[in-house]
Scaffold this active site. Structure first.
Site, PDB file in Angstrom:
ATOM      1  N   VAL A  32       0.636  -1.171   0.107  1.00  0.00           N
ATOM      2  CA  VAL A  32      -0.069   0.062   0.001  1.00  0.00           C
ATOM      3  C   VAL A  32       0.922   1.199  -0.075  1.00  0.00           C
ATOM      4  CG1 VAL A  32      -1.619   1.228   1.297  1.00  0.00           C
ATOM      5  CG2 VAL A  32      -1.875  -1.181   1.218  1.00  0.00           C
ATOM      6  N   ALA A  51      -7.110  19.350  -4.269  1.00  0.00           N
ATOM      7  CA  ALA A  51      -6.799  19.507  -2.826  1.00  0.00           C
ATOM      8  C   ALA A  51      -6.737  20.926  -2.398  1.00  0.00           C
ATOM      9  CB  ALA A  51      -5.707  18.626  -2.133  1.00  0.00           C
ATOM     10  N   GLU A 147     -10.721   5.534   4.859  1.00  0.00           N
ATOM     11  CA  GLU A 147     -11.437   5.187   3.672  1.00  0.00           C
ATOM     12  C   GLU A 147     -10.826   3.568   3.182  1.00  0.00           C
ATOM     13  OE1 GLU A 147     -14.326   4.511   2.018  1.00  0.00           O
ATOM     14  OE2 GLU A 147     -14.635   6.838   1.987  1.00  0.00           O
ATOM     15  N   VAL A 150     -11.707  -0.165   4.561  1.00  0.00           N
ATOM     16  CA  VAL A 150     -12.771  -0.630   4.549  1.00  0.00           C
ATOM     17  C   VAL A 150     -13.077  -1.486   3.153  1.00  0.00           C
ATOM     18  CG1 VAL A 150     -15.281  -0.554   4.754  1.00  0.00           C
ATOM     19  CG2 VAL A 150     -13.819   0.986   6.240  1.00  0.00           C
ATOM     20  N   ILE A 154     -13.590   1.446  -3.153  1.00  0.00           N
ATOM     21  CA  ILE A 154     -14.852   2.073  -2.943  1.00  0.00           C
ATOM     22  C   ILE A 154     -15.138   3.055  -1.855  1.00  0.00           C
ATOM     23  CG2 ILE A 154     -17.285   1.149  -2.459  1.00  0.00           C
ATOM     24  CD1 ILE A 154     -16.649  -1.739  -3.150  1.00  0.00           C
ATOM     25  N   GLY A 205      -1.467 -15.293  -5.507  1.00  0.00           N
ATOM     26  CA  GLY A 205      -1.146 -14.130  -4.775  1.00  0.00           C
ATOM     27  C   GLY A 205      -2.385 -13.342  -4.171  1.00  0.00           C
ATOM     28  N   GLU A 208      -2.749 -14.767   1.466  1.00  0.00           N
ATOM     29  CA  GLU A 208      -1.499 -14.992   2.269  1.00  0.00           C
ATOM     30  C   GLU A 208      -1.122 -16.353   2.625  1.00  0.00           C
ATOM     31  OE1 GLU A 208       0.343 -12.322   2.839  1.00  0.00           O
ATOM     32  OE2 GLU A 208      -1.376 -10.675   2.239  1.00  0.00           O
ATOM     33  N   LYS A 223     -13.945  -4.801   9.347  1.00  0.00           N
ATOM     34  CA  LYS A 223     -14.586  -3.749   8.023  1.00  0.00           C
ATOM     35  C   LYS A 223     -16.062  -3.489   8.322  1.00  0.00           C
ATOM     36  CE  LYS A 223     -11.247  -5.255   4.461  1.00  0.00           C
ATOM     37  NZ  LYS A 223     -11.112  -6.237   3.213  1.00  0.00           N
ATOM     38  N   GLY A 320      -5.268  -4.606  -3.827  1.00  0.00           N
ATOM     39  CA  GLY A 320      -4.526  -4.185  -4.745  1.00  0.00           C
ATOM     40  C   GLY A 320      -3.924  -3.021  -4.346  1.00  0.00           C
TER      41      GLY A 320
END
Length: 453
Positions: A32, A51, A147, A150, A154, A205, A208, A223, A320
């Site tokens: 991430v 922003a 965000e 969860v 989305i 993949g 885990e 979540k 992802g």
């Protein structure tokens, strides 16, 4: 005094031009974190325009500094000390994407104590320590945004807090774990048993080496806890959630569900009832024609039923690197917009709502009221009516009874779809059914969700 419009705009223009860059410190540069760096760099101009100011990654904490340098280059300061990032005076917002619930709690609380906003994709951290973290954030007047914790790509938290802000939420239901959805899709599409489907998920993949959090339903429950808190204004109640994974699910039930016109999905459900809130994760039957049944592979979907908007559904990638990064950066954009305004104007934290739903209890398993699927092994094909009669004796409404299609190595099976009944009453009925002479083995039960308005 009258002021010329052109003159009045000039100070405002200079004031906006003077807004400084939002300086980001990140803890963790794995899947991430690296995705967040790439997307921030690639879309820098678009992100700044949306922003209203630049967002710049200035510091990263990583266990492997050589690997981290290969990702971020020379433009970002590196350290092996996560607490250094959490407390550094040149960091405005801390992005925690390292995972875990122990050290991560300490880093986040330290960042908050130093007046820094926090963005995290760590659902386990918030599900377990969220009450403490959000209380600290309220005290310091800073934002905790999550965000990416969860439903990955989305924007469901934003939908609940903003898009559906006018609504009373009645229920939220979702496929919110990509690994288990991939496994269930393979079991249905290729006729694999659970072990074979899991092995394929690991090879590709999607799972885990130790997939326990996913396949046991724990990840989805983390979540769901956050979804329920946002939907109903209730405290985080992960410890009270009813959690059942897919490890015991048999291929025969996936096939029998298809025979009856259903598909099996691992669903997280939070539903408001008069006596409390249902908070549960379990494999359930969903009508095959329903949109939720069409969510396959590692994709996620969340459906919300609210009083004004009605049914709404949100669909996107459930895993992802850059997909999660999209949500993390969206939170950074919110922080950039809200930083410096009065704390009361921040998007509300969880558990601060003053209305009565804070007192809602989580319903016990026995009180959950749904329809059910039963698969009953019998000694002979002509015993179908005896099974239906046994359930009727226990006041269980029977909507459909059928014989399972013949399968190699599987004896006669009676399939039953019930009407809505409390779980406690069904458990007693199944216990009595199990003792009947006609029954040749353990009775399998699964809940059925219609997901109707």
């Amino acid at each position: 005094m009258y002021r010329d419009p052109v003159e009045s705009l000039e100070p405002l223009h200079h004031r906006h031009a003077a807004i400084r860059t939002l300086r980001v410190g990140m803890i963790g540069i794995g899947t991430v974190g690296s995705g967040t760096f790439r997307v921030l760099a690639r879309n820098r101009a678009d992100i700044a325009a949306r922003a209203g100011r630049s967002i710049e990654l200035v510091m990263v904490a990583a266990r492997n500094l050589e690997r981290a340098a290969g990702i971020v280059g020379d433009s970002v300061a590196l350290t092996a000390d996560a607490m250094h990032v959490a407390t550094h005076p040149d960091v405005d917002v801390v992005v925690e994407v390292a995972g875990g619930t122990g050290p991560a709690r300490d880093w986040v609380l330290a960042a908050i104590a130093h007046g820094k906003h926090v963005v995290t994709a760590n659902k386990a951290l918030l599900a377990v320590h969220g009450a403490e973290i959000f209380a600290a954030a309220r005290e310091k007047g800073v934002i905790v945004a999550y965000e990416g914790a969860v439903a990955v790509s989305i924007p469901i938290i934003k939908a609940l807090r903003e898009g559906l802000a006018a609504n009373r939420i009645e229920w939220v239901a979702g496929i919110i774990n990509g690994t288990t959805n991939f496994i269930l899709s393979k079991m249905r599409d290729e006729g694999l048993d659970f072990a074979a489907a899991l092995a394929q998920a690991q090879a590709l993949g999607y799972a885990e080496a130790d997939p326990s959090f996913d396949i046991e339903g724990i990840d989805a429950a983390h979540k769901l806890t956050l979804l329920a808190a946002n939907a109903f204004g209730m405290p985080l109640r992960f410890a009270d959630a009813q959690v059942e994974g897919i490890t015991a699910l048999q291929g025969v039930d996936v096939a029998c569900a298809e025979q009856l016109g259903y598909r099996i999905k691992l669903l997280g459900v939070a539903r408001r009832q008069a006596a409390g809130v249902e908070l549960r994760v379990q494999p359930v039957l969903v009508p095959a024609a329903h949109l939720m049944a069409q969510v396959n592979g590692s994709m996620n979907a969340v459906m919300v039923k609210s009083d004004a908007a009605g049914l709404t559904m949100y669909y996107g990638a459930g895993a992802g690197s850059e997909q999660t990064a999209s949500a993390v950066i969206a939170d950074l954009v919110d922080v950039a917009r809200l930083d410096g305004v009065h704390a009361a104007q921040h998007v509300p934290h969880l558990g601060v709502h003053a209305h009565a739903t804070n007192a809602l209890a989580v319903l016990p398993r026995a009180a959950v009221h749904t329809s059910h699927y039963l698969r009953v092994p019998v000694h002979a094909l002509d015993q179908i009516q005896a099974i239906a009669a046994g359930l009727a004796e226990r006041k269980v409404p029977v909507h459909q009874v059928a014989l399972a299609a013949e399968r190699p190595g599987v004896g006669p099976q009676v399939l039953v779809l019930t009407g809505p009944v409390e779980q406690g009453a069904l458990d007693l009925a199944v216990h009595a059914l199990q003792a009947r002479a006609e029954v040749a083995g353990p009775v399998t039960t699964l809940r059925v969700e219609s997901l109707e308005g």
